[in-house]
Scaffold this motif. Sequence first.
Motif, PDB file in Angstrom:
ATOM      1  N   SER A 219     178.364 -41.175  22.599  1.00 54.21           N
ATOM      2  CA  SER A 219     178.300 -42.152  21.517  1.00 54.21           C
ATOM      3  C   SER A 219     179.630 -42.876  21.391  1.00 54.21           C
ATOM      4  O   SER A 219     179.666 -44.041  21.002  1.00 54.21           O
ATOM      5  CB  SER A 219     177.902 -41.488  20.207  1.00 54.21           C
ATOM      6  OG  SER A 219     178.926 -40.652  19.756  1.00 54.21           O
ATOM      7  N   ALA A 220     180.724 -42.204  21.750  1.00 50.67           N
ATOM      8  CA  ALA A 220     182.015 -42.892  21.708  1.00 50.67           C
ATOM      9  C   ALA A 220     182.041 -43.996  22.757  1.00 50.67           C
ATOM     10  O   ALA A 220     182.522 -45.100  22.509  1.00 50.67           O
ATOM     11  CB  ALA A 220     183.153 -41.901  21.943  1.00 50.67           C
ATOM     12  N   VAL A 221     181.490 -43.706  23.944  1.00 51.04           N
ATOM     13  CA  VAL A 221     181.443 -44.714  24.993  1.00 51.04           C
ATOM     14  C   VAL A 221     180.624 -45.915  24.530  1.00 51.04           C
ATOM     15  O   VAL A 221     181.035 -47.066  24.642  1.00 51.04           O
ATOM     16  CB  VAL A 221     180.834 -44.124  26.290  1.00 51.04           C
ATOM     17  CG1 VAL A 221     180.516 -45.222  27.276  1.00 51.04           C
ATOM     18  CG2 VAL A 221     181.783 -43.125  26.899  1.00 51.04           C
ATOM     19  N   GLU A 222     179.464 -45.618  23.931  1.00 56.47           N
ATOM     20  CA  GLU A 222     178.612 -46.705  23.467  1.00 56.47           C
ATOM     21  C   GLU A 222     179.308 -47.493  22.360  1.00 56.47           C
ATOM     22  O   GLU A 222     179.284 -48.719  22.338  1.00 56.47           O
ATOM     23  CB  GLU A 222     177.283 -46.143  22.946  1.00 56.47           C
ATOM     24  CG  GLU A 222     176.273 -47.232  22.683  1.00 56.47           C
ATOM     25  CD  GLU A 222     174.927 -46.698  22.236  1.00 56.47           C
ATOM     26  OE1 GLU A 222     174.043 -46.619  23.081  1.00 56.47           O
ATOM     27  OE2 GLU A 222     174.772 -46.381  21.056  1.00 56.47           O
ATOM     28  N   PHE A 223     179.969 -46.773  21.496  1.00 63.76           N
ATOM     29  CA  PHE A 223     180.696 -47.368  20.394  1.00 63.76           C
ATOM     30  C   PHE A 223     181.719 -48.376  20.927  1.00 63.76           C
ATOM     31  O   PHE A 223     181.795 -49.530  20.484  1.00 63.76           O
ATOM     32  CB  PHE A 223     181.409 -46.238  19.642  1.00 63.76           C
ATOM     33  CG  PHE A 223     181.969 -46.615  18.294  1.00 63.76           C
ATOM     34  CD1 PHE A 223     181.591 -47.771  17.640  1.00 63.76           C
ATOM     35  CD2 PHE A 223     182.880 -45.773  17.670  1.00 63.76           C
ATOM     36  CE1 PHE A 223     182.100 -48.083  16.395  1.00 63.76           C
ATOM     37  CE2 PHE A 223     183.393 -46.076  16.427  1.00 63.76           C
ATOM     38  CZ  PHE A 223     183.010 -47.234  15.785  1.00 63.76           C
ATOM     39  N   VAL A 224     182.501 -47.939  21.901  1.00 59.81           N
ATOM     40  CA  VAL A 224     183.567 -48.798  22.407  1.00 59.81           C
ATOM     41  C   VAL A 224     183.015 -49.940  23.252  1.00 59.81           C
ATOM     42  O   VAL A 224     183.400 -51.097  23.090  1.00 59.81           O
ATOM     43  CB  VAL A 224     184.564 -47.951  23.225  1.00 59.81           C
ATOM     44  CG1 VAL A 224     185.626 -48.837  23.834  1.00 59.81           C
ATOM     45  CG2 VAL A 224     185.204 -46.921  22.337  1.00 59.81           C
ATOM     46  N   GLN A 225     182.050 -49.609  24.144  1.00 53.06           N
ATOM     47  CA  GLN A 225     181.550 -50.657  25.040  1.00 53.06           C
ATOM     48  C   GLN A 225     180.757 -51.710  24.297  1.00 53.06           C
ATOM     49  O   GLN A 225     180.784 -52.876  24.635  1.00 53.06           O
ATOM     50  CB  GLN A 225     180.679 -50.034  26.124  1.00 53.06           C
ATOM     51  CG  GLN A 225     181.511 -49.347  27.164  1.00 53.06           C
ATOM     52  CD  GLN A 225     180.686 -48.910  28.330  1.00 53.06           C
ATOM     53  OE1 GLN A 225     179.494 -48.623  28.203  1.00 53.06           O
ATOM     54  NE2 GLN A 225     181.304 -48.838  29.490  1.00 53.06           N
ATOM     55  N   GLY A 226     180.038 -51.271  23.266  1.00 53.25           N
ATOM     56  CA  GLY A 226     179.181 -52.223  22.586  1.00 53.25           C
ATOM     57  C   GLY A 226     179.850 -52.864  21.392  1.00 53.25           C
ATOM     58  O   GLY A 226     179.224 -53.651  20.693  1.00 53.25           O
ATOM     59  N   ILE A 227     181.124 -52.539  21.184  1.00 56.49           N
ATOM     60  CA  ILE A 227     181.760 -52.964  19.935  1.00 56.49           C
ATOM     61  C   ILE A 227     181.713 -54.488  19.743  1.00 56.49           C
ATOM     62  O   ILE A 227     181.454 -54.966  18.650  1.00 56.49           O
ATOM     63  CB  ILE A 227     183.210 -52.423  19.845  1.00 56.49           C
ATOM     64  CG1 ILE A 227     183.741 -52.594  18.420  1.00 56.49           C
ATOM     65  CG2 ILE A 227     184.140 -53.110  20.791  1.00 56.49           C
ATOM     66  CD1 ILE A 227     183.594 -51.401  17.560  1.00 56.49           C
ATOM     67  N   ALA A 228     181.933 -55.234  20.834  1.00 51.46           N
ATOM     68  CA  ALA A 228     181.970 -56.690  20.696  1.00 51.46           C
ATOM     69  C   ALA A 228     180.606 -57.199  20.247  1.00 51.46           C
ATOM     70  O   ALA A 228     180.498 -57.970  19.299  1.00 51.46           O
ATOM     71  CB  ALA A 228     182.374 -57.328  22.008  1.00 51.46           C
ATOM     72  N   VAL A 229     179.556 -56.726  20.901  1.00 52.86           N
ATOM     73  CA  VAL A 229     178.204 -57.156  20.561  1.00 52.86           C
ATOM     74  C   VAL A 229     177.892 -56.774  19.119  1.00 52.86           C
ATOM     75  O   VAL A 229     177.427 -57.564  18.310  1.00 52.86           O
ATOM     76  CB  VAL A 229     177.178 -56.464  21.476  1.00 52.86           C
ATOM     77  CG1 VAL A 229     175.774 -56.807  21.041  1.00 52.86           C
ATOM     78  CG2 VAL A 229     177.413 -56.871  22.906  1.00 52.86           C
TER      79      VAL A 229
END
Lengths: 596, 571
Positions: A219-229
């Motif tokens: 979830s941290a990966v998703e949090f960081v990768q998707g943050i812009a979107v």
Amino acid sequence: MTDTSVTDTSVTDTRVTDPRPDTGTLTGLLRPHAGSFTALLTLQVIGAVAGLAPLLAVAEVGRTLLAPGPPDHAHAWTAVLAGVTGLLIRLLFTTASSGIGHLLDGQVQLAFRRRLAAHLGRVPIGWLSQRRTGELAKVVGEDVSAVHPFIAHTPGELVSAFVVPLASLIYLFTIDWRLTLITLIPVLLAIALVPLMMTPARQREQRDFDTAMGRIADSAVEFVQGIAVVKAFGGADRTHRTFLTATDTFADTFLRWARGLAPIAAAMQTALAPPFVLLAVLTGGTLLIADGGLPPADLLPFLLLGLGLTAPVAALGHGFDDLQTAWRATGRIRDVLAVDPLPEPARPATAQGHRLHLRNVHFGYDTGRTVLRGIDLTLEPGTTTAIVGPSGSGKSTLVQLLPRFFDPTHGSITLGGTDLRDLGSNQLYRTISFVFQDIRLLRASVTDNIALALPHADHHQVTTAARLANIHDRILRLPRGYDTILDEETGLSRGETQRIAIARALLADTPVLVLDEATAFADPHTEHAVRHALTTSRGDRTIVVIAHRLETITDADTVVLLENGTITEHGTPAELLNQNGRFAAFWRTHRGDDPR
Amino acid sequence: MIRMLLRVLGHHYARPVRRTIALMTATAIAEGLSYALLVPMLHALLTGDTTAARPWLIAFATAVAAYAALRYAADLSGFRVGTTLLRGTYRRLGDHLARLPIGWYAPGRVGEVSLLASRGVLQAMSVLAHVLSPYIAAAVTPLTIVAVMLAYNPPLGLAALLAVPVVAAIQHWTGRATNAADTERHHRDQQATGRVIEYLQTQPVLRAGGRTTERFTLLDDSLRELQHASRRSTLSALPGVLGLTLTVQAILTALLILATHLALGATIGPAEALTLLVLATRCADPLLSLGDIGGQLRGARAELTKLDTLLRTPPLPEPPDPIEPTRHDLEFDSVTFRHGDHTVIDHLTLTLPEGHRLAVVGPSGAGKTTLLHLLARFHDVNTGAIRIGGTDVRAIDTQALMARIAIVFQDVYLFDATIEDNIRLGRPAATTAEVRAAATAARLDEVIERLPDGWATPVGEGGTLLSGGERQRVSIARALLKDAPIVLLDEVTSALDPANEAAVHQGIERLMAGRTVVMVAHRLRTVRNADHIAFLDGGRVAEEGTHDELLRRGGRYAAYWNLSMTPAAPE
């Protein structure tokens, strides 16, 4: 733990049919260092046993002092001398052992990493492209580091944790077996608690704990990768919530795990604590001196050595976590090493010319999903073939079979009459170069980056390729020109990065060039440069291009329309237009949008 | 260390942490003091007087019971506080991450944050549960024992006291010496990881050049450097460990000799001497373990420092009195933005009336995408201002700003959820009919038809199950559903095949209708219909005007246009 891995090897060693010797496992890599490893263990054990000397010396001095009559000075001083010598030996041996351990550790880690890197250099590129680079890098980096306690710490510590108490125990038994048993009470109490830590419930909690931990990382990966979107769409709460839910679940799991374990662990720690052991010795001692005829001086060895008896239980608890981590890390390393490398022919055949021929090629990433079905295609030297088709039709997969990212599941691909699988990969890659997605520059000089596939290229060749790719002028504007080390600070844009990759491919000057227009044509400058370069330097070269631009398609000698994994139309652009079939329809839709 | 721990945790956790530490210290002192009772008791026992020993034995048993109770309480408290803190720290981390500017999220952050969030926090929090208690015990118990020795026999006590400053100095010095080496090791570690990633990602080219690991020296060098650095870090810790062992053993030796000498000379009673020696050996073990525990403490501290640094990264400042813009005209007023030493946008001024379309073109690296990022406040400008409807974007509440802007990125990130969920992200409150309508408008329905579970098909992490063009369409549907007055498009059609390009174009046209649009584009035909075109170079506006004006001017835009219209002519 060491025992387990030893058994492991012997099991593997009996499987003589296994073509690859078991060098991948920990013990396999340790074998060359067996001498140092034995020395390390021996030194550690001798040192630890020598550490008992000062304690025995105190006991001996005590016996002398408490003996009736005037004390025997000489005997007391001999005991002191022996004790001091023991201390010195312990100091020297354990230091030496720890030094050897750490140096050995460094060497083994280097060997591990080299081996992993070499192996990853031989696995199919398709396998690599389906993995996350970060995860593989973690295996080479962190997981190898996690093996550290196996080599540098634990074996020595574990062995001494058993040898020293054993020696003490034997010594104490010879003095008084009753008091020895009483001294063991705290240890037995602690051992009695161990099964409570290993119940199925505890083990389930441990598994939940691992799962929850993994979820946090995801979830941290998703949090960081998707943050812009997420931020851009005002939905920041969503991933934020996912992350917090994951961490809360983890905290709950951890709490459950800790709540179950903490009282037992605390009780165990208390039972093993020195005051508790001393209490047992003193209580037993008082009783035995009063009624059991124990000479008071004999109490001393128990007071001094009794405490050391708790060491094995303590060491087990202490080193267990590290060992588990190390064990899991070894498992991941072994998994990577177990991936079959791309089969290399024993005696590589030579290709006669470089006509590429695909015969009834089928391919699926896994058994359920077939991507290509019965592709028959010949790519003649000196021609350009444009592959077109809707997205998901298998275009990328088809071109990736040419440089052997994967091997076809059925059918064959031949180069100059020789199956690709019978060519050595050296020859294959010297014949085919490609510009696909995920262009990656090395943190090295511009020259090194361009000359990657042709390490001995001279400066003139490098600049010529750069000029052809229309990146020469930009390179000259970099702080140190061709010697500039490329990194994030260099500030090359995506298009510029792509042009360097194209210079790379042009310099390699292979007879076959495969490229994906989508990534190759980042902007008009790059597009123009590449078109120009390809037209001028085409000669005898075979070009295969996943074409998106109409001009590329019309310029091609052959157009292949790929739909749903099969070739539905195939011919010159003019032929296909005249056929008035699917390609023609495809073409018209697109031309409707085209201003030209 | 404790101060940093408290800062990371937030100060409302200070009390339970302090209480736990106090409890651990009390436990250690209780252990030391219980040994004081050994002196009279052993005196009685060693002379064979068990009757005199009994009351002392009972006293010792009581002391041990008290110690055990304290110890148990301290252990449990450490666990409990550690767990509470774990939750608190995760919350703080999550909240802080959500408030950091998007610009902070460079590609390298993914690994860093996920590592920190999973293992880092746990390791930092384990200080309380596992490391602190043995550390306090190892330091405080011997000190208490020394005090007891001083009380019973000042000469022997003094000798033991000598060790205290030496041990303290060694601990301090080891910490420093290893810090430098550990930092270097960490640095090499990162470098090596970077090389491994490079090595993996460039495999095709490396293999083409016949570079196996042995010959890919960049990787091998950094692996070797890593080994050297870790050897140095080991060696740097060695003098400390050796020094500690040497000191403790020297003092033990001195006490052994001194006590034997005094007892043989009958200066002190044999029982007294022996008891003090037993106490002295009781000091040695915990002191020797200080080295190991110190190492663990330093490891936890490294993680704690990383957490602290992250939590101290300033979040995007929120305006105290946010203003809601009422219009949606855009204005870049002498904007400068620097990334490190590199000036990306250089005193750039541009205006765009509401409802107009601005196309930004220019060579790669000109700062086009940055312009969009600044408008959406991914970063704040260094000087100048960006205004929406006359209001500085920094004066608008972030949520309100984001509600006004729909962005279609070049690289579309999709969450591992269904297509429907991914579209709905644009407006969570939308009805199913609205979601379907947006999807149809983005020509996504034909994609959905092909998927095995239609609307309910999960798209895989990062949207890997869809092609680039299909992901792009999801992103457009999202933006359509959001229905924001300002639309930002970042090179949306640069990497599409004709079929997708046609579909995406139709979607984009619908998206742009009636809105204020800023688009970055390479395919110049999408640019041609813009109301206004700005040609950017080196972070400045080189030329601006309409397509026809710029073509007539015959400047850089015209050259660019002609270049892209010329098919590669064989020479």
